[in-house]
Design a protein around this motif. Structure first.
Motif, PDB file in Angstrom:
ATOM      1  N   THR A 114      32.679  53.400  45.542  1.00  0.00           N
ATOM      2  CA  THR A 114      33.870  54.001  45.479  1.00  0.00           C
ATOM      3  C   THR A 114      34.851  53.534  46.299  1.00  0.00           C
ATOM      4  OG1 THR A 114      33.611  55.845  46.775  1.00  0.00           O
ATOM      5  CG2 THR A 114      32.415  55.951  44.798  1.00  0.00           C
ATOM      6  N   ASP A 118      30.420  53.937  49.460  1.00  0.00           N
ATOM      7  CA  ASP A 118      29.267  53.601  48.470  1.00  0.00           C
ATOM      8  C   ASP A 118      28.399  54.984  48.608  1.00  0.00           C
ATOM      9  OD1 ASP A 118      30.077  51.360  47.937  1.00  0.00           O
ATOM     10  OD2 ASP A 118      28.175  50.207  48.273  1.00  0.00           O
ATOM     11  N   ALA A 139      26.700  52.487  32.453  1.00  0.00           N
ATOM     12  CA  ALA A 139      26.845  51.480  33.739  1.00  0.00           C
ATOM     13  C   ALA A 139      26.935  50.183  33.310  1.00  0.00           C
ATOM     14  CB  ALA A 139      26.247  52.008  34.687  1.00  0.00           C
ATOM     15  N   GLY A 142      30.158  48.851  31.896  1.00  0.00           N
ATOM     16  CA  GLY A 142      31.195  49.162  32.593  1.00  0.00           C
ATOM     17  C   GLY A 142      32.107  50.435  32.343  1.00  0.00           C
ATOM     18  N   ASP A 145      33.430  51.977  35.520  1.00  0.00           N
ATOM     19  CA  ASP A 145      34.393  51.261  36.349  1.00  0.00           C
ATOM     20  C   ASP A 145      35.697  51.535  36.360  1.00  0.00           C
ATOM     21  OD1 ASP A 145      31.872  50.170  36.707  1.00  0.00           O
ATOM     22  OD2 ASP A 145      32.306  48.310  35.811  1.00  0.00           O
ATOM     23  N   HIS A 146      36.538  51.936  37.409  1.00  0.00           N
ATOM     24  CA  HIS A 146      38.084  52.176  37.611  1.00  0.00           C
ATOM     25  C   HIS A 146      38.266  53.659  37.199  1.00  0.00           C
ATOM     26  CE1 HIS A 146      38.239  47.865  38.364  1.00  0.00           C
ATOM     27  NE2 HIS A 146      37.811  47.555  37.016  1.00  0.00           N
ATOM     28  N   THR A 147      37.158  54.580  36.891  1.00  0.00           N
ATOM     29  CA  THR A 147      37.500  55.950  36.629  1.00  0.00           C
ATOM     30  C   THR A 147      37.600  56.848  37.881  1.00  0.00           C
ATOM     31  OG1 THR A 147      35.029  56.460  36.647  1.00  0.00           O
ATOM     32  CG2 THR A 147      36.232  55.697  34.425  1.00  0.00           C
ATOM     33  N   ILE A 262      35.708  55.300  41.121  1.00  0.00           N
ATOM     34  CA  ILE A 262      34.630  54.679  41.017  1.00  0.00           C
ATOM     35  C   ILE A 262      35.206  53.010  40.667  1.00  0.00           C
ATOM     36  CG2 ILE A 262      32.478  54.043  39.959  1.00  0.00           C
ATOM     37  CD1 ILE A 262      32.457  57.140  39.398  1.00  0.00           C
ATOM     38  N   ASP A 263      35.086  52.192  41.671  1.00  0.00           N
ATOM     39  CA  ASP A 263      35.411  50.655  41.220  1.00  0.00           C
ATOM     40  C   ASP A 263      34.456  50.056  40.416  1.00  0.00           C
ATOM     41  OD1 ASP A 263      37.891  50.902  42.850  1.00  0.00           O
ATOM     42  OD2 ASP A 263      36.802  50.151  44.797  1.00  0.00           O
ATOM     43  N   LYS A 264      33.094  50.469  40.936  1.00  0.00           N
ATOM     44  CA  LYS A 264      32.030  49.848  39.981  1.00  0.00           C
ATOM     45  C   LYS A 264      30.782  50.957  39.964  1.00  0.00           C
ATOM     46  CE  LYS A 264      29.957  46.423  37.840  1.00  0.00           C
ATOM     47  NZ  LYS A 264      30.252  45.934  36.563  1.00  0.00           N
ATOM     48  N   ALA A 265      30.072  51.116  39.088  1.00  0.00           N
ATOM     49  CA  ALA A 265      28.976  51.571  38.968  1.00  0.00           C
ATOM     50  C   ALA A 265      27.835  50.862  38.288  1.00  0.00           C
ATOM     51  CB  ALA A 265      28.892  52.965  37.785  1.00  0.00           C
ATOM     52  N   THR A 266      26.537  50.678  39.190  1.00  0.00           N
ATOM     53  CA  THR A 266      25.514  50.058  38.842  1.00  0.00           C
ATOM     54  C   THR A 266      24.174  50.923  39.033  1.00  0.00           C
ATOM     55  OG1 THR A 266      25.313  49.066  41.085  1.00  0.00           O
ATOM     56  CG2 THR A 266      26.612  47.750  39.533  1.00  0.00           C
TER      57      THR A 266
END
Length: 270
Positions: A114, A118, A139, A142, A145-147, A262-266
């Protein structure tokens, strides 16, 4: 004698339950109305059902908020977070829950990268396989992502709510997943302990979608929201930072002052 703090918690819980009841009534009315809509709009109807997964924590109880609206706008705390990474939310939706492919015997972790730091999470694949499977699927696509994390509660219930692609409390993946793990040993005395990640829903059974909440302080709630993981110590520090910045209404329930994206969720299997 009931203390002021106990009374505040009681009022927060009562407001919380009223929100759920109103959302469910609205959902029933919408469902009746939608039965006459042409089949070409079926996807929209299904997506709308998933969108109501925000009902547990969507912060849109207009009657309650109007009654308690402050006479002046609250002062806004400084934003402790960075600017979001470049990119846009993907407009994704599915008609049904993804096939269950998660390995119940394996360990899964999720990382939410985020703008505030993180947030690492240990997922409970064995206890909540449908939920973990859904997050693994979303995830990987994507979806998160960006949410924005669109809601922060700071009075009575202490959670940060995320997972809505619309950022309004009305979005979802187009499908719902079953409730799971409602008798988790961590839930004692109707308390979701700090460090829990759980699903938001309408207050009705099996209405979770993509929205979830992160508990940064013990919160008293009925055991109706699937707990599916625990937040790392470093992730808790990030949540505390977000909570310290407060929320936008000054009433303990609104958009976080911090820019939480959230830039990226993995999700990873180990």
């Amino acid at each position: 004698m009931v203390s002021n703090d106990q009374r505040r918690r009681q009022l927060a819980r009562e407001k919380f339950l009223r929100q759920q009841q109103r959302r469910e009534s609205a959902r029933r009315r919408a469902r009746t109305r939608n039965t006459v809509i042409a089949s070409a709009l079926a996807v929209v109807v299904v997506a709308g059902a998933g969108a109501f997964a925000a009902g547990a924590f969507d912060g849109k109880d207009k009657k309650d908020s109007a009654a308690s609206k402050p006479s002046a706008s609250p002062s806004k705390a400084a934003d402790p977070c960075k600017k979001p990474a470049a990119g846009k939310v993907k407009p994704l939706s599915w008609k049904k829950e993804p096939a269950l492919t998660v390995d119940k015997a394996a360990d899964y972790t999720m990382n939410l990268a985020t703008t505030c730091g993180d947030i690492g999470i240990d997922l409970k694949a064995k206890e909540a396989p449908h939920t973990v499977n859904s997050f693994n699927f979303l995830a990987g696509k994507g979806f998160f992502d960006h949410t924005k994390c669109h809601r922060l509660t700071t009075n009575g219930i202490y959670v940060l709510q995320c997972g809505d692609p619309k950022g309004t409390g009305a979005g979802g993946p187009g499908y719902t997943i079953p409730d799971e793990n409602l008798e988790d040993k961590s839930l004692k005395g109707n308390v979701y302990p700090a460090g829990t990640i759980a699903m938001a829903n309408t207050g009705q059974k099996h209405t979770g979608g993509s929205q979830f909440f992160l508990v940064y302080q013990d919160s008293q709630l009925p055991p109706s929201y699937t707990p599916f993981g625990t937040i790392s110590d470093s992730g808790m520090k990030v949540l505390k930072k977000i909570a310290a910045a407060g929320e936008s209404t000054g009433q303990g329930d609104g958009a976080p002052n911090a820019t939480v994206v959230i830039d990226k969720a993995t999700v990873k299997k180990s």
